[in-house]
Design a protein around this motif. Structure first.
Motif, short mmCIF file in Angstrom:
data_model
loop_
_atom_site.label_atom_id
_atom_site.label_comp_id
_atom_site.label_asym_id
_atom_site.label_seq_id
_atom_site.Cartn_x
_atom_site.Cartn_y
_atom_site.Cartn_z
N PRO A 1 0.82 -1.42 0.03
CA PRO A 1 0.06 -0.06 0.02
C PRO A 1 0.94 1.25 0.00
O PRO A 1 0.37 2.38 -0.59
CB PRO A 1 -0.91 -0.14 1.23
CG PRO A 1 -0.17 -1.01 2.12
CD PRO A 1 0.63 -1.89 1.31
N ASP A 2 2.11 1.20 0.47
CA ASP A 2 2.95 2.55 0.66
C ASP A 2 3.23 2.74 -0.76
O ASP A 2 3.23 4.08 -0.95
CB ASP A 2 4.18 2.01 1.53
CG ASP A 2 3.66 2.32 2.84
OD1 ASP A 2 3.03 3.06 3.36
OD2 ASP A 2 4.23 0.72 3.58
N VAL A 3 3.69 2.19 -1.54
CA VAL A 3 4.05 2.44 -2.97
C VAL A 3 2.60 3.02 -3.82
O VAL A 3 2.80 3.86 -4.60
CB VAL A 3 4.68 0.95 -3.75
CG1 VAL A 3 4.79 1.25 -5.24
CG2 VAL A 3 6.19 0.70 -2.96
N SER B 1 13.74 5.80 -1.81
CA SER B 1 13.34 5.78 -3.05
C SER B 1 12.49 4.60 -3.62
O SER B 1 11.55 4.73 -4.52
CB SER B 1 14.81 5.83 -4.12
OG SER B 1 15.53 4.90 -3.90
N TYR B 2 12.70 3.36 -3.08
CA TYR B 2 11.77 2.29 -3.36
C TYR B 2 10.21 2.53 -3.35
O TYR B 2 9.35 2.30 -4.22
CB TYR B 2 12.12 1.21 -2.43
CG TYR B 2 11.19 0.07 -2.62
CD1 TYR B 2 11.35 -1.02 -3.49
CD2 TYR B 2 10.08 -0.37 -1.59
CE1 TYR B 2 10.71 -2.20 -3.80
CE2 TYR B 2 9.49 -1.39 -1.86
CZ TYR B 2 9.52 -2.52 -2.85
OH TYR B 2 8.79 -3.49 -3.26
N PHE B 3 9.89 3.38 -2.35
CA PHE B 3 8.57 3.58 -2.08
C PHE B 3 7.76 4.56 -3.27
O PHE B 3 6.63 4.68 -3.46
CB PHE B 3 8.19 4.53 -0.79
CG PHE B 3 8.18 3.46 0.36
CD1 PHE B 3 7.86 2.21 0.48
CD2 PHE B 3 9.07 3.52 1.41
CE1 PHE B 3 7.95 1.40 1.48
CE2 PHE B 3 9.39 2.92 2.54
CZ PHE B 3 8.66 1.66 2.51
N LEU B 4 9.01 5.33 -4.05
CA LEU B 4 8.45 6.18 -5.24
C LEU B 4 8.92 5.43 -6.41
O LEU B 4 8.73 6.16 -7.49
CB LEU B 4 9.18 7.46 -4.83
CG LEU B 4 8.98 8.28 -3.65
CD1 LEU B 4 9.70 9.56 -3.85
CD2 LEU B 4 7.59 8.39 -3.34
N ILE C 1 13.52 -6.73 -4.03
CA ILE C 1 12.14 -7.44 -4.15
C ILE C 1 11.34 -6.73 -3.06
O ILE C 1 10.28 -7.02 -2.77
CB ILE C 1 12.00 -8.67 -4.17
CG1 ILE C 1 12.73 -9.20 -3.28
CG2 ILE C 1 12.19 -9.08 -5.57
CD1 ILE C 1 12.34 -10.78 -3.02
N ARG C 2 11.89 -5.87 -1.97
CA ARG C 2 11.18 -5.34 -0.90
C ARG C 2 11.99 -4.13 -0.24
O ARG C 2 13.25 -4.30 -0.55
CB ARG C 2 11.13 -6.27 0.39
CG ARG C 2 12.10 -7.16 0.91
CD ARG C 2 12.04 -8.15 1.88
NE ARG C 2 11.19 -9.31 1.44
CZ ARG C 2 11.83 -10.16 0.73
NH1 ARG C 2 13.16 -10.48 0.75
NH2 ARG C 2 11.14 -11.33 0.42
N TYR C 3 11.28 -3.05 0.41
CA TYR C 3 12.07 -2.24 1.01
C TYR C 3 13.14 -2.68 2.10
O TYR C 3 12.95 -3.75 2.59
CB TYR C 3 11.14 -1.38 1.72
CG TYR C 3 11.63 0.06 2.47
CD1 TYR C 3 12.42 0.88 1.87
CD2 TYR C 3 11.33 0.24 3.78
CE1 TYR C 3 12.91 1.77 2.44
CE2 TYR C 3 11.85 1.23 4.52
CZ TYR C 3 12.80 2.16 3.89
OH TYR C 3 13.38 3.03 4.59
N ARG C 4 14.40 -1.98 1.96
CA ARG C 4 15.35 -2.11 2.70
C ARG C 4 16.44 -3.54 2.43
O ARG C 4 17.32 -3.80 3.13
CB ARG C 4 14.99 -2.43 4.47
CG ARG C 4 14.71 -1.28 5.10
CD ARG C 4 14.74 -1.32 6.45
NE ARG C 4 14.61 0.02 7.21
CZ ARG C 4 15.58 0.89 7.52
NH1 ARG C 4 16.65 0.76 6.76
NH2 ARG C 4 15.23 2.04 8.33
N GLN C 5 15.98 -4.27 1.47
CA GLN C 5 16.60 -5.63 1.17
C GLN C 5 17.65 -4.60 0.42
O GLN C 5 17.53 -3.97 -0.38
CB GLN C 5 15.97 -6.19 0.06
CG GLN C 5 16.74 -7.60 -0.50
CD GLN C 5 16.19 -8.06 -1.66
OE1 GLN C 5 15.64 -7.26 -2.43
NE2 GLN C 5 16.46 -9.46 -1.69
#
Length: 395
Positions: free
Chosen positions: A96-98, A153-156, A345-349
């Motif tokens: 949902p964040d992305v 940046s991943y979330f954007l 494939i996920r945030y913080r990875q």
């Protein structure tokens, strides 16, 4: 003086973003988005919107900028919450964040800001925007935040050139401690405030209870698959083409109950996600159980012992053609083309070495190393250096 509307969330990051813009000589307006009303599913007072909007108001007063609240809860319900329910129902795990950034902050909210005569919209994201010239036209870049520990940046990763053109990220050059330091010096009420956790704008949510609003509980069985199961002892196969080989590597293993043994019960496969360890309430195993697959059709959860269970790992994933998104359209691949990238494939990875393979019907991302818990519905992003150049929904 250019006019900037800042999404003031009531947190320290957006507060400092507003302060920095004012210092840089912009005309700044603070806007608080109210996106959620139902407190019955949130855990404790982690993210009560009332407290957040009060903090945002106090920050605006301190900085001497105009402030107002916009109620976007209808659009949020429709574009984010309803989408989440649909995805979970299909046995996928949405992010949902992305989505919230693509559909709410940089779409609905941005349109409101532009209608107020804004030249830009600013947020408190830890990322940076670059600009380069491509064929005589400006091309905007989404760059990692300087604080490697907080880079968002991943979330954007789903933003477009049009959205980036109108965006500012004032704190992207700073680290979190520097942001807190500025807030303290300015005596902003948010200086020591804890970072909000959980869902964008909703806060920490008891996911099963949240999902139970729409998805009914349904008792089913939990199976454990032994790591020595024959299905993992794959012979080296011959493939007619690279596409066929990638499809094989990206496809989930078709588990059936006969492969394992019953170890417990659950209240609905659609409440669970791949790689999940908590919430199964099954004891008595030598190592913790991890979910290796959910089958929402049959309402079955398949698990394996330990975080090295072979059922958790895959070397490739697929993105449907319509879900492939390039932030940098000039770098877009044509069918048959490949590109070496770093991907996550996920945030913080940590970023992983990967190759993009574009075909007629979509794109495969193949990784150098096996990846744990590649989850349908989540986003994969791909990068060159510190620039995020594209992303897609894992199919």
């Amino acid at each position: 003086m250019k006019r900037v509307v800042v999404g003031l969330s009531g947190g320290v990051d957006s507060s400092v973003a507003a302060y920095l813009l004012k210092e840089q000589g912009y005309e700044v307006i603070g806007l608080f988005m109210k996106n959620w009303h139902d407190d019955s599913v949130t855990i404790s007072n982690e993210c009560p919107w009332l407290e957040d909007s009060n903090d945002a108001l106090l920050v605006a007063e301190k900085l001497g900028i105009p402030f107002q609240t916009v109620d976007l809860s209808e659009q949020y319900q429709e574009k984010i919450v309803d989408y989440m329910f649909r995805e979970y129902e299909k046995g996928r795990t949405p992010n949902p964040d992305v989505l919230c950034n693509r559909e709410i902050k940089f779409d609905v909210f941005m349109k409101i800001a532009l209608s107020l005569g804004a030249d830009y919209v600013a947020t408190g994201h830890y990322c940076r925007k670059g600009e380069i010239d491509v064929d005589g036209k400006p091309m905007y870049q989404l760059l990692a935040g300087v604080d490697g520990n907080k880079d968002q940046s991943y979330f954007l990763c789903q933003l477009s050139q049009e959205q980036l053109a109108k965006s500012l990220f004032p704190i992207g050059e700073l680290t979190k401690p520097e942001v807190r330091e500025i807030a303290s010096q300015m005596e902003l009420v948010t200086a020591e405030k804890k970072d909000s956790q959980g869902l964008c704008f909703i806060g920490k949510v008891r996911l099963p209870e949240f999902l139970q609003q729409k998805l009914q509980p349904k008792e089913g069985l939990i199976f454990e698959i032994n790591s020595n199961q024959d299905i993992y002892n794959k012979e080296e196969k011959e493939f007619a083409s690279l596409e066929e080989e990638l499809a094989f590597k990206a496809t989930a293993i078709p588990y059936v109950p006969e492969m394992g043994k019953v170890v417990g019960k659950h209240q609905g496969a659609h409440y669970f996600t791949k790689g999940q360890r908590k919430g199964l309430n099954v004891g008595g195993t030598a190592e913790p159980l991890y979910i290796i697959e959910t089958d929402v059709e049959s309402n079955i959860i398949y698990t394996g012992q330990g975080d090295q269970h072979p059922g958790l790992f895959k070397k490739a994933l697929f993105i449907e053609k319509s879900e492939v998104h390039w932030i940098r359209p000039d770098l877009q691949l044509k069918s048959g083309e490949t590109m070496e990238v770093m991907a996550r494939i996920r945030y913080r990875q940590p970023l992983q070495k990967a190759t993009l393979h574009q075909f007629e019907n979509g794109m495969y991302v193949s990784f150098e190393e096996q990846q744990s818990a590649i989850t349908e519905g989540q986003f994969v992003s791909w990068h060159q250096g510190e620039e995020l150049i594209g992303s897609g929904v894992i199919a």
